[in-house]
Design a protein around this motif. Structure first.
Motif, PDB file in Angstrom:
ATOM      1  N   HIS A  25     -13.939   6.117   2.969  1.00  0.00           N
ATOM      2  CA  HIS A  25     -13.476   6.284   4.343  1.00  0.00           C
ATOM      3  C   HIS A  25     -12.022   5.847   4.508  1.00  0.00           C
ATOM      4  CE1 HIS A  25     -17.559   7.054   5.788  1.00  0.00           C
ATOM      5  NE2 HIS A  25     -17.956   6.027   5.055  1.00  0.00           N
ATOM      6  N   LEU A  26     -11.354   6.478   5.429  1.00  0.00           N
ATOM      7  CA  LEU A  26     -10.022   6.049   5.849  1.00  0.00           C
ATOM      8  C   LEU A  26     -10.193   4.975   6.912  1.00  0.00           C
ATOM      9  CD1 LEU A  26      -6.955   6.642   5.608  1.00  0.00           C
ATOM     10  CD2 LEU A  26      -7.234   8.173   7.565  1.00  0.00           C
ATOM     11  N   VAL A  27      -9.500   3.854   6.754  1.00  0.00           N
ATOM     12  CA  VAL A  27      -9.588   2.726   7.692  1.00  0.00           C
ATOM     13  C   VAL A  27      -8.222   2.547   8.345  1.00  0.00           C
ATOM     14  CG1 VAL A  27     -10.174   0.284   7.949  1.00  0.00           C
ATOM     15  CG2 VAL A  27     -11.332   1.664   6.200  1.00  0.00           C
ATOM     16  N   ILE A  28      -8.193   2.627   9.689  1.00  0.00           N
ATOM     17  CA  ILE A  28      -6.922   2.631  10.417  1.00  0.00           C
ATOM     18  C   ILE A  28      -7.012   1.707  11.629  1.00  0.00           C
ATOM     19  CG2 ILE A  28      -6.357   4.983   9.680  1.00  0.00           C
ATOM     20  CD1 ILE A  28      -7.398   6.003  12.327  1.00  0.00           C
ATOM     21  N   PRO A  29      -5.868   1.264  12.150  1.00  0.00           N
ATOM     22  CA  PRO A  29      -5.891   0.507  13.409  1.00  0.00           C
ATOM     23  C   PRO A  29      -6.414   1.418  14.523  1.00  0.00           C
ATOM     24  CG  PRO A  29      -3.776   0.268  12.290  1.00  0.00           C
ATOM     25  CD  PRO A  29      -4.502   1.362  11.591  1.00  0.00           C
ATOM     26  N   PRO A  30      -7.185   0.893  15.445  1.00  0.00           N
ATOM     27  CA  PRO A  30      -7.781   1.743  16.489  1.00  0.00           C
ATOM     28  C   PRO A  30      -6.729   2.371  17.393  1.00  0.00           C
ATOM     29  CG  PRO A  30      -8.108  -0.585  17.009  1.00  0.00           C
ATOM     30  CD  PRO A  30      -7.548  -0.520  15.622  1.00  0.00           C
ATOM     31  N   GLY A  31      -6.980   3.633  17.739  1.00  0.00           N
ATOM     32  CA  GLY A  31      -6.132   4.321  18.706  1.00  0.00           C
ATOM     33  C   GLY A  31      -4.775   4.724  18.199  1.00  0.00           C
ATOM     34  N   THR A  32      -4.569   4.708  16.888  1.00  0.00           N
ATOM     35  CA  THR A  32      -3.234   5.020  16.359  1.00  0.00           C
ATOM     36  C   THR A  32      -3.132   6.414  15.769  1.00  0.00           C
ATOM     37  OG1 THR A  32      -3.795   4.081  14.195  1.00  0.00           O
ATOM     38  CG2 THR A  32      -2.809   2.594  15.824  1.00  0.00           C
ATOM     39  N   ALA A  33      -4.255   7.049  15.497  1.00  0.00           N
ATOM     40  CA  ALA A  33      -4.234   8.325  14.783  1.00  0.00           C
ATOM     41  C   ALA A  33      -4.596   9.474  15.710  1.00  0.00           C
ATOM     42  CB  ALA A  33      -5.217   8.286  13.618  1.00  0.00           C
ATOM     43  N   PRO A  34      -4.115  10.664  15.413  1.00  0.00           N
ATOM     44  CA  PRO A  34      -4.521  11.842  16.176  1.00  0.00           C
ATOM     45  C   PRO A  34      -5.989  12.151  15.949  1.00  0.00           C
ATOM     46  CG  PRO A  34      -3.268  12.478  14.234  1.00  0.00           C
ATOM     47  CD  PRO A  34      -3.168  10.996  14.331  1.00  0.00           C
ATOM     48  N   TRP A  48       0.760  13.028   9.049  1.00  0.00           N
ATOM     49  CA  TRP A  48       0.523  11.716   9.667  1.00  0.00           C
ATOM     50  C   TRP A  48       0.257  10.669   8.581  1.00  0.00           C
ATOM     51  CZ3 TRP A  48      -3.265   7.964   9.890  1.00  0.00           C
ATOM     52  CH2 TRP A  48      -3.102   6.998  10.874  1.00  0.00           C
ATOM     53  N   LEU A  49      -0.581  11.008   7.597  1.00  0.00           N
ATOM     54  CA  LEU A  49      -0.877  10.069   6.519  1.00  0.00           C
ATOM     55  C   LEU A  49       0.372   9.713   5.722  1.00  0.00           C
ATOM     56  CD1 LEU A  49      -4.235  11.600   5.208  1.00  0.00           C
ATOM     57  CD2 LEU A  49      -3.972   9.490   6.518  1.00  0.00           C
ATOM     58  N   ALA A  50       1.243  10.703   5.516  1.00  0.00           N
ATOM     59  CA  ALA A  50       2.455  10.477   4.737  1.00  0.00           C
ATOM     60  C   ALA A  50       3.416   9.527   5.431  1.00  0.00           C
ATOM     61  CB  ALA A  50       3.148  11.813   4.454  1.00  0.00           C
ATOM     62  N   GLU A  51       3.313   9.404   6.746  1.00  0.00           N
ATOM     63  CA  GLU A  51       4.217   8.544   7.505  1.00  0.00           C
ATOM     64  C   GLU A  51       3.747   7.096   7.574  1.00  0.00           C
ATOM     65  OE1 GLU A  51       4.405  10.325  11.311  1.00  0.00           O
ATOM     66  OE2 GLU A  51       5.599  12.059  10.661  1.00  0.00           O
ATOM     67  N   GLN A  52       2.522   6.818   7.131  1.00  0.00           N
ATOM     68  CA  GLN A  52       1.941   5.487   7.304  1.00  0.00           C
ATOM     69  C   GLN A  52       2.310   4.535   6.170  1.00  0.00           C
ATOM     70  OE1 GLN A  52       0.413   5.143  10.322  1.00  0.00           O
ATOM     71  NE2 GLN A  52       1.128   7.276  10.409  1.00  0.00           N
ATOM     72  N   ASP A  53       2.327   3.236   6.498  1.00  0.00           N
ATOM     73  CA  ASP A  53       2.335   2.200   5.468  1.00  0.00           C
ATOM     74  C   ASP A  53       0.903   2.063   4.952  1.00  0.00           C
ATOM     75  OD1 ASP A  53       5.012   1.765   6.016  1.00  0.00           O
ATOM     76  OD2 ASP A  53       4.593   0.117   7.415  1.00  0.00           O
ATOM     77  N   TRP A  54       0.766   1.688   3.686  1.00  0.00           N
ATOM     78  CA  TRP A  54      -0.565   1.617   3.086  1.00  0.00           C
ATOM     79  C   TRP A  54      -0.844   0.223   2.549  1.00  0.00           C
ATOM     80  CZ3 TRP A  54      -4.295   5.493   2.654  1.00  0.00           C
ATOM     81  CH2 TRP A  54      -3.915   6.743   3.150  1.00  0.00           C
ATOM     82  N   VAL A  55      -2.099  -0.195   2.686  1.00  0.00           N
ATOM     83  CA  VAL A  55      -2.627  -1.399   2.051  1.00  0.00           C
ATOM     84  C   VAL A  55      -3.505  -0.923   0.897  1.00  0.00           C
ATOM     85  CG1 VAL A  55      -3.901  -3.544   2.350  1.00  0.00           C
ATOM     86  CG2 VAL A  55      -2.683  -2.532   4.303  1.00  0.00           C
ATOM     87  N   ALA A  56      -3.219  -1.364  -0.301  1.00  0.00           N
ATOM     88  CA  ALA A  56      -3.950  -0.878  -1.470  1.00  0.00           C
ATOM     89  C   ALA A  56      -4.259  -2.026  -2.417  1.00  0.00           C
ATOM     90  CB  ALA A  56      -3.139   0.205  -2.193  1.00  0.00           C
ATOM     91  N   GLY A  57      -5.097  -1.738  -3.419  1.00  0.00           N
ATOM     92  CA  GLY A  57      -5.479  -2.742  -4.390  1.00  0.00           C
ATOM     93  C   GLY A  57      -4.446  -2.880  -5.496  1.00  0.00           C
ATOM     94  N   CYS A  58      -4.850  -3.546  -6.573  1.00  0.00           N
ATOM     95  CA  CYS A  58      -3.965  -3.761  -7.708  1.00  0.00           C
ATOM     96  C   CYS A  58      -3.590  -2.420  -8.341  1.00  0.00           C
ATOM     97  CB  CYS A  58      -4.634  -4.658  -8.736  1.00  0.00           C
ATOM     98  SG  CYS A  58      -6.070  -3.894  -9.534  1.00  0.00           S
ATOM     99  N   GLN A  91      -9.114  -5.243   5.525  1.00  0.00           N
ATOM    100  CA  GLN A  91      -9.437  -4.826   6.894  1.00  0.00           C
ATOM    101  C   GLN A  91      -8.709  -5.686   7.933  1.00  0.00           C
ATOM    102  OE1 GLN A  91     -13.609  -3.624   7.788  1.00  0.00           O
ATOM    103  NE2 GLN A  91     -13.986  -4.057   5.624  1.00  0.00           N
ATOM    104  N   ASN A  92      -8.538  -6.960   7.637  1.00  0.00           N
ATOM    105  CA  ASN A  92      -7.776  -7.808   8.553  1.00  0.00           C
ATOM    106  C   ASN A  92      -6.320  -7.362   8.642  1.00  0.00           C
ATOM    107  OD1 ASN A  92      -9.111 -10.278   9.880  1.00  0.00           O
ATOM    108  ND2 ASN A  92     -10.046 -10.252   7.846  1.00  0.00           N
ATOM    109  N   LEU A  93      -5.752  -6.977   7.511  1.00  0.00           N
ATOM    110  CA  LEU A  93      -4.378  -6.478   7.518  1.00  0.00           C
ATOM    111  C   LEU A  93      -4.270  -5.193   8.341  1.00  0.00           C
ATOM    112  CD1 LEU A  93      -3.420  -7.081   3.771  1.00  0.00           C
ATOM    113  CD2 LEU A  93      -2.572  -8.340   5.755  1.00  0.00           C
ATOM    114  N   VAL A  94      -5.216  -4.312   8.171  1.00  0.00           N
ATOM    115  CA  VAL A  94      -5.213  -3.064   8.948  1.00  0.00           C
ATOM    116  C   VAL A  94      -5.374  -3.378  10.433  1.00  0.00           C
ATOM    117  CG1 VAL A  94      -6.447  -0.912   9.397  1.00  0.00           C
ATOM    118  CG2 VAL A  94      -6.050  -1.652   7.034  1.00  0.00           C
ATOM    119  N   ALA A  95      -6.291  -4.271  10.766  1.00  0.00           N
ATOM    120  CA  ALA A  95      -6.541  -4.617  12.168  1.00  0.00           C
ATOM    121  C   ALA A  95      -5.298  -5.185  12.832  1.00  0.00           C
ATOM    122  CB  ALA A  95      -7.695  -5.610  12.265  1.00  0.00           C
ATOM    123  N   HIS A  96      -4.452  -5.845  12.053  1.00  0.00           N
ATOM    124  CA  HIS A  96      -3.228  -6.429  12.604  1.00  0.00           C
ATOM    125  C   HIS A  96      -2.017  -5.517  12.466  1.00  0.00           C
ATOM    126  CE1 HIS A  96      -5.704 -10.081  12.546  1.00  0.00           C
ATOM    127  NE2 HIS A  96      -4.853 -10.564  13.444  1.00  0.00           N
TER     128      HIS A  96
END
Length: 301
Positions: free
Chosen positions: A170-179, A186-196, A227-232
């Motif tokens: 699943h794609l996990v995003i801050p609420p109310g930010t995506a079309p 839209w995805l290309a414009e976002q900052d990403w949180v990723a693993g190692c 998820q905390n990083l995304v939420a903030h």
């Protein structure tokens, strides 16, 4: 070759030094060295090179270590099977699992196993699939929970694969930010949180397939922290279903996106391990738990 010397050589190779092997075997370093020299005479050449930092395998040593691991694993399975036949369901099963599997599939499976068979114990190690796979090959683990993206893990035939199910990513995003309809721009414009670097390979590959380079600004393999990083508002990320079943932050929005594919979850074990009653009992309970968590995708596993 004397099989006892081969198993002793395995301990030296795995511990990395003669002194560490002697401590584990409960003998002296000189005794280990003497047995190793005899084994090298039987093998027709050096198996280990002594260095200032311990030992290093030669090409012949690396080859023999693979056979030694098989021997060690077979002896362990034999002991477990004989013990189980003597006392039926008793013994210890060694399990390795990736983190979201530890948080979701493992606890109810082990609880159910203990309720039905109080004499059975389970030792658990949390580790990523490549290391878990290697631990089964090395005879250090009986069963490993692993996964592969968009199909089972690449298999060279060395282990048996038992599928448990398929989970969406699943794609996990801050609420109310995506079309309403997510699109590639839209995805290309976002900052990403990723693993190692290794864990993010699937994400990066999917983004490349969609025609853009993800802007990877934040790194964490902890799905709670992610998820905390995304939420903030630090960015967006992708997580598999099991991670979201283990923890779902109340301030994130989760969208299904076929762009990021699926994870195929299953168990790997040595051939014949499923005949050991205690191992089979744990595997059966993991299958039941997978049907509950992964739904119809686990059918037929």
């Amino acid at each position: 070759m004397d099989p006892r010397r081969v198993l002793m050589f395995r301990v030296v190779a795995r511990t990395g030094s003669l002194s560490a092997a002697a401590r584990e075997l409960g003998t002296t370093q000189s005794a280990v060295s003497q047995q190793l020299r005899q084994l090298e005479r039987e093998a027709g050449g050096p198996l280990l090179l002594r260095t200032a930092r311990g030992t290093q395998l030669t090409e012949a040593g690396a080859s023999l270590l693979g056979h030694a691991d098989v021997m060690h694993g077979a002896l362990h399975l034999a002991g477990e099977e004989l013990g189980a036949l003597a006392q039926r369901h008793s013994g210890v099963v060694r399990l390795a699992s990736f983190p979201s599997g530890v948080a979701t599939l493992v606890p109810p499976a082990v609880r159910s196993l203990r309720a039905d068979h109080p004499g059975v114990g389970v030792s658990l190690v949390e580790t990523e699939p490549p290391e878990a796979w290697a631990s089964v090959l090395a005879g250090e683990t009986d069963v490993a929970l692993v996964f592969g993206y968009d199909g089972p893990p690449d298999d060279d035939g060395s282990l048996s694969w038992a599928p448990l199910g398929v989970e969406p990513i699943h794609l996990v995003i801050p609420p109310g930010t995506a079309p309403t309809e997510l699109d590639t721009p839209w995805l290309a414009e976002q900052d990403w949180v990723a693993g190692c670097a290794r864990c993010r390979q699937h994400l990066v590959s999917c983004c490349h397939g969609a025609g853009f380079e993800p802007r990877l600004l934040h790194e964490s393999d902890d799905y709670v922290a992610v998820q905390n990083l995304v939420a903030h508002g630090f960015g967006v990320t992708v997580l598999p279903q099991l991670a979201l079943s283990a923890f779902r932050h109340p301030d994130v929005e989760v969208r299904r996106s076929t762009l990021f594919g699926e994870r195929h979850v299953g168990m790997v074990h040595r051939r014949g391990a499923e005949a050991v009653p205690v191992i089979r009992a744990l595997m059966e309970r993991l299958q039941v738990c997978a049907r509950g968590l992964l739904g119809a995708s686990a059918a037929g596993s």
